[in-house]
Design a protein around this motif. Structure first.
Motif: not given
Lengths: 301, 368, 292
Positions: B140-142, B145, B166, B169-170, B173-174
């Motif tokens: 996932s995006g997180g 990162q 950031l 990210l949505d 999550l940000r």
């Protein structure tokens, strides 16, 4: 031609993005428009015309000794394949087959390396890049026979012997390299230069970044370049005609048979050479799909 | 190695790509060792270019970049002991999480066993142990990162540079990853330089906020300083939360001066931060939106308020814990009051109502 | 971030990367072309021996020959016919794959199905028409069985028709691929927006799909036209010797060692080809189209 294979990841992405809509030329659900059936028929006919004749000669090559150039089939046997490799009148098929494979392998290696480097070079503009680009396009569209004659005369003028591994090799490269570079363009357009920057940031030297990042990331594209290099060389003959010297490559053998031989051994040769092509195509496409599947798919999100 | 200082000094740094316009134009700045510094500004203001020059991906056209007392211009990123986290992370798509993180050690020639062991320690630190063998596309995006962070941190940099970390990210999550960045920064104890265009992100994270415009630093300071005491109109408007009014100085008396206003008797402004004001000057002032109180005409003003401007309510937006009331107080600029939810609904206004906008005189801030 | 003037270091790096390509193209493309150009001005002893010199005799001979005009007319006829058929088939095949096949994976599969023959031998694909088009071929057999004809049609094989069939068979792929690429880049939302705005299918085709596929069509046209104009073996085999094109005449000239005449005709052909290609290139930025 260039984006044939490189297109795979892109379309993968659009698949997930494409909305399930009913508003499109072809709605993604529900009833299909009438044009769909018309176009589907056209497509089917095209594919039939594309493959139909080829399959005819594959079938006809398996006739027995009574066989002719047209249907109906007269018996089934491997007679014409045996004939192909034993009869003197059909020429040196085995020798030319050997040479063609060797030449194709050499051409493939050079094409992959040179196209890859050129692909890296063309990412940034540099003085004179347009000249190189149009030189490449010129080499692609120039009549092969004329180029071949020029190369032959050049070798003659320089007192060099024309042979399949010198003049014909060069003449074939003038054909495979432009294709290879075009494929590289399509491949590179999907390469994010930030990967290279990240490698540099992490301490990779120029060579390490090429070896550990660029080449592995571009692997599927490089396989595609290799596929073009091999098949274009293996089937090339207009440029080889005046440059191959005294020993023939396989397409030149086929060419002279086309003009002289009127038996199904011509078809048998067609079957054999196409099988080789299909093996190469299958192996290339298979490995590309394998790499892509390993990378992109599975558990997303 | 850890003792190496990560303090940074930029001295007269300029960057021009075309030899004509300076994308970065004479930037001077000191960043303390172990600070969390945010560069903020609109796109094209030069903030990313500064980051890339500190990282060694771009050479300055002029000026010096000093890290830990050493001028690093011309050095490779590894020699600078900086590491960068790229905007969309730039994880190598063909390498697993573990191999991505071990990459820097691999190019240094560490043995496979050594580098994978070191990578596993780092993987644990960013809590990705169960994903160690996955490829980036399977995260996932997180998670991506965190891999990017670990990959940069394994080089033991003195400075970590984050380019809009950031933005991919949505919203939810940000906020979560924001906390994680701060936690990692404290854990690693190194300087973080973070580029963003989100004001909230900058003031939530940074010890030092640097506001930029057109290649120049407009204001650099602690988050609270920059937000509550903007230096000029640009910073006040860019950081938000302020009403900016302008006018001509009508009279100066002792600790206050009065700004002429067409519709009322003028605005009284304390003089402390801007002593050199004389009658006739054109002056900008800022008033925090949450300092503005709205009073119905004829009612008594709250204590400490000497200025009141008659206004019509243009629009009302409910924001949850406060209500955003937009007013036509001044002709050319937007004027907004943030009214606490409970205060507002005790006596709600509707669009078109006439109210008096007022604030405690001491909270008006003259701008440069 | 792009600079208008490239720093010398970038120029050097660029040239280093393309130098292997240049090292192949100069001796095997530029030099041969120059050799042919030079040979066109040389005199010959008629037995393949060339006398360096400067004479326009070969050009005079080529331009005065009534045959030349005939050859060019035949070449242009084949080019135009092939171009029309490959364009129509290629456009609709690409259109079908991009806009009508719902499953992306299936579309790629079908696309590859079209491209596989490109990687096999051209000559074999050409001669594979013999069992179909011949006097006793499948088509004649079928037509006679159906009672459409009584005598087998002679016109099917070894005729201009056979030549065009072989060309279209070989070259349609050169239209499909670039047009497919252009079409695949059309944002599907654009078409939804057009439908929302009340456009008919025909409107969409006319106002969106065709204009946005233009660069693909141009690229395909360059391939098809240059290959047909440079071809000799399809004409030679499929016409049964009945037709000739500029390059097949060139082939015969070379066969009888008439190098200067052949070279002069090749130079003229190259000029015509360059003119056509640059005319097409004026309508599309080929480099941008290929590299983007």
């Amino acid at each position: 031609m260039s984006a044939v294979l490189a297109d795979m990841p892109k379309t993968e992405a659009t698949k997930t993005v494409a909305p399930a809509t009913t508003k499109a030329i072809a709605p993604s659900r529900g009833e299909r428009p009438r044009t769909f059936y018309v176009l589907a028929t056209l497509f089917a006919l095209y594919v039939l015309a594309l493959y139909g004749p080829m399959f005819c000669i594959y079938i006809l090559s398996f006739q027995d000794i009574r066989g002719g150039l047209v249907f109906p089939m007269k018996g089934t046997s491997l007679h014409w394949f045996v004939d192909l490799f034993t009869q003197v009148r059909t020429g040196d098929v085995k020798g030319s087959f050997d040479r063609s494979i060797k030449l194709a392998v050499i051409v493939t290696v050079i094409t992959v390396v040179v196209s890859f480097l050129a692909g890296l070079g063309f990412r940034k503009r540099f003085r004179g890049d347009t000249v190189v680009f149009y030189m490449m396009i010129g080499s692609l569209v120039a009549p092969g026979l004329v180029l071949g004659l020029g190369t032959g005369l050049l070798f003659q003028a320089l007192g060099l012997n024309a042979s399949w591994y010198t003049s014909a090799l060069g003449a074939q490269l003038s054909w495979t390299l432009p294709f290879g570079v075009l494929v590289m363009f399509a491949v590179m357009s999907r390469f994010n230069h930030v990967w290279e920057e990240a490698a540099y940031d992490l301490g990779a030297s120029r060579w390490q970044s090429i070896r550990l990042v660029i080449i592995p990331v571009l692997a599927p594209g490089l396989v595609a370049v290799a596929l073009f290099g091999f098949t274009l060389s293996y089937d090339e003959f207009a440029r080889s005609l005046q440059t191959a010297g005294s020993l023939n490559t396989l397409p030149l053998e086929i060419w002279s048979m086309t003009l002289n031989v009127t038996s199904p051994s011509l078809y048998a040769l067609g079957t054999v050479t196409t099988i080789v092509s299909f093996i190469v195509i299958g192996a290339s496409l298979g490995s590309i799909v394998l790499i892509q599947n390993k990378r992109g798919s599975s558990t997303k999100g | 190695m850890k003792s190496d200082r990560g303090d940074i000094e930029l001295a007269g740094v300029c960057k021009s790509f075309d030899g004509v316009t300076n994308v970065v134009d004479g930037v001077n700045l000191k960043i303390a060792d172990g600070a969390y510094c945010c560069f903020i500004g609109p796109s094209g203001c030069g903030k990313t270019t500064i980051l890339r020059m500190i990282a060694g991906h771009e050479d300055p056209s002029a000026g010096e970049i000093v890290i830990g007392g050493q001028n690093v211009v011309g050095l490779a990123p590894v020699q600078r002991r900086t590491a960068m986290m790229f905007q969309s992370y730039a994880l190598f798509p063909h390498l697993s999480v573990r191999e991505n993180i071990a990459f820097a050690l691999r190019v240094r020639g560490l043995s496979k066993a050594d580098r994978l062991r070191a990578a596993d320690v780092m993987i644990e630190k960013v809590r990705l142990t169960q994903f160690a063998d996955r490829l980036p596309a399977q995260l996932s995006g997180g998670q991506q990162q965190r891999v990017a962070l670990a990959r940069a941190a394994i080089t033991e940099p003195r400075v970590l540079l984050l380019d809009e970390p950031l933005s991919a990210l949505d919203e939810q999550l940000r906020v979560q990853m924001r906390q994680e960045l701060r936690r990692m920064q404290q854990e690693l104890g190194i300087t973080f330089i973070h580029v963003t265009h989100t004001q909230l992100e900058a003031i939530a994270l940074a010890d030092l906020v640097v506001v930029m415009e057109q290649g120049k630093i407009k204001q650099a300071g602690a988050a609270r300083d920059v937000y509550a005491h903007p230096h000029d109109r640009y910073v006040a408007e860019f950081m938000g939360g302020q009403n900016v009014l302008s006018g001509r100085v009508e009279k100066v008396n002792g600790s206050c001066f009065t700004l002429a206003q067409a519709a009322s008797s003028g605005i009284e402004v304390p003089l402390q931060t801007r002593p050199s004001v004389s009658v006739g000057d054109q002056v900008d002032i800022a008033v925090r939106r949450d300092d503005v109180a709205l009073v119905r005409p004829g009612r008594e003003l709250p204590p400490g308020c000497t200025t009141s401007l008659p206004s019509r309510v243009l629009a009302i937006e409910y924001q949850g814990y406060f209500v955003k009331v937009m007013l036509d107080t001044v002709p050319d600029d937007a004027f907004v009051a943030y009214v606490p939810e409970k205060t507002f609904f005790a006596d709600p206004f509707t669009v078109g109502d006439v109210v008096m906008a007022t604030w405690a005189t001491g909270s008006a801030l003259p701008l440069a | 971030m792009q600079s208008s003037q490239t720093p010398p270091r970038a120029n050097l790096a660029g040239w280093l990367y393309v130098s292997p390509l240049v090292l192949v193209l100069v001796p095997f493309f530029v030099a041969p072309i120059l050799v042919v150009l030079a040979a066109s001005f040389f005199a010959t002893d008629g037995f393949g021996g060339l006398t360096p010199g400067f004479t326009l005799a070969s050009y005079v001979e080529v331009l005065h020959s009534a045959l030349t005009l005939k050859l060019y007319l035949a070449t242009i006829k084949f080019s135009v016919l092939t171009w029309i058929f490959t364009l129509i088939i290629g456009f609709f095949v690409a259109y079908f794959l991009v806009f009508h096949v719902r499953n992306q994976l299936l579309a790629i599969g079908l696309f590859l199905l079209c491209t596989v023959p490109f990687w096999t031998s051209n000559i074999i694909r050409m001669i594979s028409w013999i069992p179909l088009l011949g006097k006793e071929g499948l088509i004649n057999q079928a037509l006679m069985a159906l009672g459409v004809i009584r005598q087998p049609l002679e016109v099917l094989l070894f005729s201009d028709l056979a030549v065009v069939i072989a060309y279209v068979h070989q070259l349609t792929i050169f239209m499909i691929v670039p047009i497919f690429n252009s079409m695949a880049r059309i944002d599907k939302k654009l078409i939804e927006a057009a439908i929302d705005a009340g456009a008919s299918r025909f409107d969409i085709m006319r106002l969106i799909v065709v204009p946005m596929s233009k660069s693909g069509i141009a690229l395909g046209t360059i391939f098809v036209v240059s290959i047909v104009m440079g071809d000799f073996f399809v004409v030679k085999v499929m016409s049964g010797g009945g037709s000739a094109s500029v390059v097949s005449a060139f082939y015969e000239d070379v066969g009888v060692l008439q190098y200067p005449t052949a070279a002069a005709s090749a130079v003229l052909l190259t000029l015509v080809l360059v003119a056509i290609v640059s005319l097409i290139l004026r309508t599309v930025d080929i480099r941008q189209e290929i590299t983007r």
